[in-house]
Design a protein around this motif. Structure first.
Motif, short mmCIF file in Angstrom:
data_model
loop_
_atom_site.label_atom_id
_atom_site.label_comp_id
_atom_site.label_asym_id
_atom_site.label_seq_id
_atom_site.Cartn_x
_atom_site.Cartn_y
_atom_site.Cartn_z
N GLN A 256 17.67 8.99 0.11
CA GLN A 256 17.98 8.48 -1.22
C GLN A 256 19.49 8.44 -1.40
N ASP A 257 20.03 7.28 -1.76
CA ASP A 257 21.48 7.17 -1.89
C ASP A 257 21.93 7.61 -3.28
N PRO A 258 23.24 7.73 -3.52
CA PRO A 258 23.72 8.27 -4.80
C PRO A 258 23.28 7.48 -6.02
N GLU A 259 22.98 6.20 -5.86
CA GLU A 259 22.51 5.41 -6.99
C GLU A 259 21.01 5.58 -7.24
N GLY A 260 20.34 6.31 -6.33
CA GLY A 260 18.92 6.57 -6.52
C GLY A 260 18.01 5.74 -5.66
N CYS A 261 18.54 4.79 -4.89
CA CYS A 261 17.71 3.91 -4.07
C CYS A 261 17.22 4.65 -2.83
N GLN A 298 14.28 11.31 -11.23
CA GLN A 298 15.11 10.69 -12.25
C GLN A 298 16.02 9.63 -11.67
N ARG A 299 16.64 9.92 -10.54
CA ARG A 299 17.55 8.95 -9.93
C ARG A 299 16.83 7.69 -9.49
N CYS A 300 15.62 7.84 -8.96
CA CYS A 300 14.91 6.62 -8.52
C CYS A 300 14.52 5.77 -9.71
N LEU A 301 14.21 6.39 -10.85
CA LEU A 301 13.93 5.62 -12.06
C LEU A 301 15.19 4.93 -12.59
#
Length: 538
Positions: A256-261, A298-301
């Motif tokens: 998972q990257d810092p933007e959540g992807c 939360q990040r993935c959302l």
């Protein structure tokens, strides 16, 4: 002494005087402050000479008490490490590095589980325990502790119940054991390279066919985890799949990257990988309330919200400007699961734990309105009423008129958005199209579409048999049981084919045998996976 005499300074040390006289003259001519400094330096030197050689004690640092809330501690052991954000190029996510010690997992055990995890070279691995996972799935299921797809509670004794027979339960367990046997040591499922592994070790024997494409590893990992979660199996508890689920979730956190992807943003279809992985992560968090998973969920959302086009939906990439119903369907599933998690918390008087894009469902509705044929009700992929997408090389083999996958997505989305099917002519048109095209396993006529069957099963179960006086769910269920149960591989062992489904269908060449097996298992677990919406059944 006169002013004139005070200004006439003699040399400090005259050559014709002895040392004492020279010192006396120098001191007499020196200002008072210089004399004071000299005396202090002399005293300091004398004191230093007599000082003991014992070193001074090091001062302890001051303790600062933070008034912030205490860190939340897991109530039971976790295999998952805490997430640490590190700068990552989202277009070039590195392959996870394997720890050599992780390649030999048979010598490790958790929660007093048996040291030997053997799913592959066993031809008869029926469980003597009732089919249900140990975790409460009230967030995802019908509430009240629907611990698995078959209505058991969090402690294995809860009520519920559903349609699956013992044969269907055994079928799901075989599918999960096949998936567990082919998990890679780093926790993922490899769409292309799944055949390299059996029971977390290199497969030295005969290998199964059915390879997919490596670029979809993250996506099929998400689907495989959804299969385990749908049966109530999480990364907690004492059950045979605990390590399997834990490794899978840990893998998703590492990519998972810092933007959540989730996963590398390589190729336009990476958004599918993120959507299915996000669905798995949100459901895992909802079922366990694990703080170790909350940040990742939360990040993935947040990335889902970032990727959505203003006022509409999703397609490939971040705000690409165009939309499609397929990507939108998967994103909708993750958002719906997050909303259920929040609703469950709020019913208990707690704040919603997950921030969700509040405008997403409005955008989904606007897109579905644009894609729905007003006369027949068919939902299009990127143009109104056009039906599903197909890979160019498989258009003739799997014609679009053999599938209503986009219509199934549209029906499920409207149900999840709260539309009442008893009052919606559009939704009744959707259901009619699905009843007319139920699952059929016929490799020669292009009718196999596992993607369609999964969304159709979710939607038709919600519709039930009461809306419009039509037997929506019964018609679909009987056809699906026949198509799925009779075609599951029962030969060989779990290291080869037993428990899996051949990857026939328009998306089989992409996801491979891992995709087909996960999707077919999920089809049999739609009962009680989500709350029945108001007006959908008696």
């Amino acid at each position: 002494m006169s002013r004139h005499q005070r200004t006439l300074h003699q040399p400090a040390f005259a050559t014709d005087a002895d040392f004492n006289e020279q010192l006396y003259i120098a001191l007499k001519q020196s200002p008072w402050w210089m004399i004071s400094i000299a005396i202090h330096v002399f005293v300091f030197l004398i004191a230093s000479f007599f000082q003991t050689t014992e070193p001074k004690k090091k001062l302890e640092p001051a303790i600062i008490v933070d008034a912030a809330p205490p860190e939340v501690i897991e109530p039971e052991p976790e295999d998952l490490p805490h997430h640490q954000d590190t700068p990552v190029d989202p277009t070039k996510m590195p392959e996870p590095q394997l720890n050599p010690e992780d390649l030999d997992l048979d010598n490790k055990s958790d929660n007093d589980l048996p040291n030997e995890e053997n799913f592959g070279r066993v031809k008869d691995a029926k469980s003597k325990a009732p089919f249900d996972g140990p975790s409460s799935n009230g967030y995802i299921g019908t509430g009240g502790g629907a611990g698995s797809a078959f209505g058991r509670g969090g402690d294995g004794d809860g009520g519920g119940g559903g349609w699956p027979s013992e044969k269907q339960k055994d079928s799901v367990m075989d599918a999960l054991r096949w998936l567990a046997a082919h998990q890679s040591p780093d926790g993922r499922w490899e769409a292309e390279g799944f055949d390299k592994w059996c029971d977390f070790k290199p497969n030295m024997g005969e290998r199964p066919d059915g390879k997919g494409k490596q670029m979809y590893d993250v996506g099929v990992t998400g689907l495989a985890l959804c299969a385990f979660l749908g049966a109530g199996y999480t990364h907690r508890g004492n059950h045979e799949f605990r390590k399997t689920v834990s490794r899978g979730l840990r893998y998703l956190k590492t990519v998972q990257d810092p933007e959540g992807c989730f996963g590398a943003r390589a190729g336009p279809n990476y958004i599918y990988n993120h959507a299915t992985a996000a669905l798995a992560m949100v459901e895992a968090y909802g079922m366990t309330n694990s703080p170790i998973l909350k940040g990742s969920a939360q990040r993935c959302l947040e990335f889902i919200g970032l990727a959505r086009n203003p006022y509409f939906a999703w397609r490939y990439g971040v705000k690409p400007g165009d939309n499609d119903t397929s990507v939108t369907g998967w994103m909708m599933m993750a958002i719906k699961s997050a909303k259920l998690v929040n609703e469950h918390a709020q019913k208990q008087g707690k704040p919603a734990p997950l921030a969700v894009d509040d405008d997403a469902f409005d955008g989904i509705r606007a897109w579905l309105d644009k894609m729905t044929d007003p006369d027949y009700g068919r939902v299009g992929y990127i143009t109104r009423g056009s039906g599903p997408a197909r890979p160019k090389e498989l258009v003739d083999r799997f014609p679009g008129e053999k599938s209503e996958s986009m219509t199934a997505v549209g029906l499920l989305a409207r149900l999840f958005m709260g539309d009442d099917p008893r009052k919606s002519e559009t939704m009744q048109k959707y259901a009619h199209l699905l009843r007319e095209l139920p699952p059929t396993w016929n490799p020669s006529d292009g009718s196999i579409d596992m993607y369609y069957w999964y969304y159709g099963a979710l939607a038709m179960y919600q519709m039930g048999d009461s809306v419009g006086g039509k037997r929506n769910w019964t018609t679909w269920r009987k056809a699906m049981e026949k198509a799925i149960l009779e075609t599951q591989r029962k030969d060989t062992d779990f290291c080869l084919y037993k428990g899996s489904w051949d990857p026939i269908g328009p998306w089989g060449p992409d996801g491979g045998r891992v995709y087909s097996t996960a999707m077919m298992a999920m089809c049999m677990m739609v009962v009680e996976r989500y709350d029945l919406v108001p007006g959908s059944r008696n």
